[in-house]
Design a protein around this motif. Structure first.
Motif, PDB file in Angstrom:
ATOM      1  N   UNK A 151      11.011   7.617 -20.577  1.00  0.00           N
ATOM      2  CA  UNK A 151      11.410   6.213 -20.450  1.00  0.00           C
ATOM      3  C   UNK A 151      11.842   5.908 -19.018  1.00  0.00           C
ATOM      4  N   UNK A 152      12.663   6.779 -18.435  1.00  0.00           N
ATOM      5  CA  UNK A 152      13.131   6.554 -17.063  1.00  0.00           C
ATOM      6  C   UNK A 152      11.972   6.621 -16.086  1.00  0.00           C
ATOM      7  N   UNK A 153      11.093   7.612 -16.234  1.00  0.00           N
ATOM      8  CA  UNK A 153       9.953   7.746 -15.326  1.00  0.00           C
ATOM      9  C   UNK A 153       9.006   6.559 -15.443  1.00  0.00           C
ATOM     10  N   UNK A 154       8.804   6.043 -16.672  1.00  0.00           N
ATOM     11  CA  UNK A 154       7.921   4.890 -16.863  1.00  0.00           C
ATOM     12  C   UNK A 154       8.493   3.645 -16.210  1.00  0.00           C
ATOM     13  N   UNK A 155       9.800   3.411 -16.399  1.00  0.00           N
ATOM     14  CA  UNK A 155      10.437   2.244 -15.798  1.00  0.00           C
ATOM     15  C   UNK A 155      10.372   2.325 -14.277  1.00  0.00           C
ATOM     16  N   UNK A 156      10.647   3.511 -13.728  1.00  0.00           N
ATOM     17  CA  UNK A 156      10.593   3.685 -12.273  1.00  0.00           C
ATOM     18  C   UNK A 156       9.173   3.482 -11.761  1.00  0.00           C
ATOM     19  N   UNK A 157       8.183   3.999 -12.489  1.00  0.00           N
ATOM     20  CA  UNK A 157       6.785   3.836 -12.075  1.00  0.00           C
ATOM     21  C   UNK A 157       6.367   2.375 -12.094  1.00  0.00           C
ATOM     22  N   UNK A 158       6.773   1.642 -13.136  1.00  0.00           N
ATOM     23  CA  UNK A 158       6.450   0.220 -13.198  1.00  0.00           C
ATOM     24  C   UNK A 158       7.126  -0.560 -12.072  1.00  0.00           C
ATOM     25  N   UNK A 159       8.340  -0.169 -11.754  1.00  0.00           N
ATOM     26  CA  UNK A 159       9.035  -0.860 -10.653  1.00  0.00           C
ATOM     27  C   UNK A 159       8.336  -0.584  -9.324  1.00  0.00           C
ATOM     28  N   UNK A 160       7.924   0.660  -9.094  1.00  0.00           N
ATOM     29  CA  UNK A 160       7.205   0.985  -7.854  1.00  0.00           C
ATOM     30  C   UNK A 160       5.886   0.228  -7.795  1.00  0.00           C
ATOM     31  N   UNK A 161       5.184   0.131  -8.936  1.00  0.00           N
ATOM     32  CA  UNK A 161       3.931  -0.613  -8.963  1.00  0.00           C
ATOM     33  C   UNK A 161       4.153  -2.094  -8.655  1.00  0.00           C
ATOM     34  N   UNK A 162       5.244  -2.657  -9.162  1.00  0.00           N
ATOM     35  CA  UNK A 162       5.525  -4.069  -8.882  1.00  0.00           C
ATOM     36  C   UNK A 162       5.847  -4.290  -7.405  1.00  0.00           C
ATOM     37  N   UNK A 163       6.553  -3.332  -6.793  1.00  0.00           N
ATOM     38  CA  UNK A 163       6.858  -3.456  -5.360  1.00  0.00           C
ATOM     39  C   UNK A 163       5.584  -3.347  -4.532  1.00  0.00           C
ATOM     40  N   UNK A 164       4.719  -2.401  -4.899  1.00  0.00           N
ATOM     41  CA  UNK A 164       3.454  -2.246  -4.185  1.00  0.00           C
ATOM     42  C   UNK A 164       2.591  -3.495  -4.339  1.00  0.00           C
ATOM     43  N   UNK A 165       2.600  -4.097  -5.543  1.00  0.00           N
ATOM     44  CA  UNK A 165       1.782  -5.286  -5.791  1.00  0.00           C
ATOM     45  C   UNK A 165       2.218  -6.473  -4.939  1.00  0.00           C
ATOM     46  N   UNK A 166       3.504  -6.541  -4.578  1.00  0.00           N
ATOM     47  CA  UNK A 166       3.954  -7.639  -3.734  1.00  0.00           C
ATOM     48  C   UNK A 166       3.517  -7.480  -2.279  1.00  0.00           C
ATOM     49  N   UNK A 167       3.113  -6.281  -1.886  1.00  0.00           N
ATOM     50  CA  UNK A 167       2.718  -6.025  -0.497  1.00  0.00           C
ATOM     51  C   UNK A 167       1.233  -6.273  -0.252  1.00  0.00           C
ATOM     52  N   UNK A 168       0.448  -6.359  -1.309  1.00  0.00           N
ATOM     53  CA  UNK A 168      -0.989  -6.536  -1.162  1.00  0.00           C
ATOM     54  C   UNK A 168      -1.449  -7.657  -2.081  1.00  0.00           C
ATOM     55  N   UNK A 169      -2.583  -8.236  -1.740  1.00  0.00           N
ATOM     56  CA  UNK A 169      -3.205  -9.214  -2.628  1.00  0.00           C
ATOM     57  C   UNK A 169      -3.924  -8.496  -3.770  1.00  0.00           C
ATOM     58  N   UNK A 170      -4.307  -9.260  -4.787  1.00  0.00           N
ATOM     59  CA  UNK A 170      -4.982  -8.656  -5.943  1.00  0.00           C
ATOM     60  C   UNK A 170      -6.317  -8.034  -5.548  1.00  0.00           C
ATOM     61  N   UNK A 171      -7.045  -8.695  -4.648  1.00  0.00           N
ATOM     62  CA  UNK A 171      -8.331  -8.157  -4.212  1.00  0.00           C
ATOM     63  C   UNK A 171      -8.158  -6.871  -3.418  1.00  0.00           C
ATOM     64  N   UNK A 172      -7.136  -6.816  -2.577  1.00  0.00           N
ATOM     65  CA  UNK A 172      -6.876  -5.592  -1.819  1.00  0.00           C
ATOM     66  C   UNK A 172      -6.491  -4.450  -2.742  1.00  0.00           C
ATOM     67  N   UNK A 173      -5.675  -4.738  -3.755  1.00  0.00           N
ATOM     68  CA  UNK A 173      -5.315  -3.704  -4.721  1.00  0.00           C
ATOM     69  C   UNK A 173      -6.541  -3.210  -5.474  1.00  0.00           C
TER      70      UNK A 173
END
Length: 243
Positions: A151-173
């Protein structure tokens, strides 16, 4: 002479840990898999393309993805504008070709009636539906608390993915996903033993730190009865679909 002779494949396997006397020293494979990389990816044409066993197709996919990313992100073309340009060029080409075919003895261009078969489309849709359903059930089981560490690893992974998603556009991702898909598995297949050794060493260190945190903090967290029910539901669904 037969016993003294060894083929190059035999020497390669023994040098890379394929011999029976070296099996005990081999690091576990990534994600605990038992099959080769090609078989783990499905063992079909898609696996051949991802692992660059069909270089022309692999290079074409990577080149097309790079061209699309450059047009839409670097040159800042709009999809509708580019689609209209492509349609105009295609119509102009067909118009010239059709009218010139009578004078130059060229065959009249034809468009295939079926670009994508109905059977292939159904297989793709059912495969996506099956994987999405498994993913949703798995998130549900983890959210119910079947394993606090997961549960902790999943929440942390989702948070990291959300931070990464804010740095790039959808097409770049999407482009980064395509590039990683076309490069990481091929590089891993080439340097499989070195990567497995490094991952096994890192996983051992992570398990040591988690064991300390588990004994000091996580075991003191009370768990509800819904975690066991969710776990049984997910495993029962997975067994029924696998069988």
């Amino acid at each position: 002479m037969q016993s003294a002779y060894r083929s190059p494949h035999t020497n390669t396997r023994m040098a890379m840990g394929g011999g029976s006397h070296l099996q005990g020293h081999r690091a576990p494979r990534l994600f605990g898999r038992e099959r080769p990389v090609h078989a783990a990816l499905g063992g079909r044409e898609a696996a051949d393309i991802i692992l660059w066993r069909r270089p022309r197709a692999s290079a074409s996919i990577l080149g097309a993805a790079t061209a699309a990313w450059a047009l839409f992100e670097v040159a800042e073309y709009h999809f509708l504008t580019l689609a209209c340009y492509a349609a105009m060029i295609a119509m102009l080409t067909f118009f010239i070709w059709t009218n010139a075919s009578a004078f130059m003895n060229l065959p009249v261009p034809r468009i295939p009636e079926t670009i994508l078969s109905e059977r292939t489309a159904k297989q793709v849709i059912l495969g996506l539906h099956r994987r999405l359903t498994w993913f949703v059930h798995r998130l549900y089981a983890i959210a119910c608390g079947e394993d606090v560490k997961k549960f902790i690893m999943t929440v942390v992974s989702l948070y990291i993915a959300s931070v990464v998603a804010t740095c790039f556009s959808s097409l770049t991702l999407l482009y980064l996903v395509v590039v990683c898909t076309m490069t990481v598995p091929a590089l891993y297949e080439r340097y499989e033993h070195e990567v497995d050794h490094l991952v096994a060493t890192g996983a051992r260190d992570v398990r040591t730190h988690f064991a300390k945190m588990d004994s000091g903090v996580l075991r003191k967290i009370p768990r509800g009865k819904g975690a066991t029910t969710a776990n049984n539901t997910v495993h029962g669904w997975h067994r029924s679909h696998v069988n």
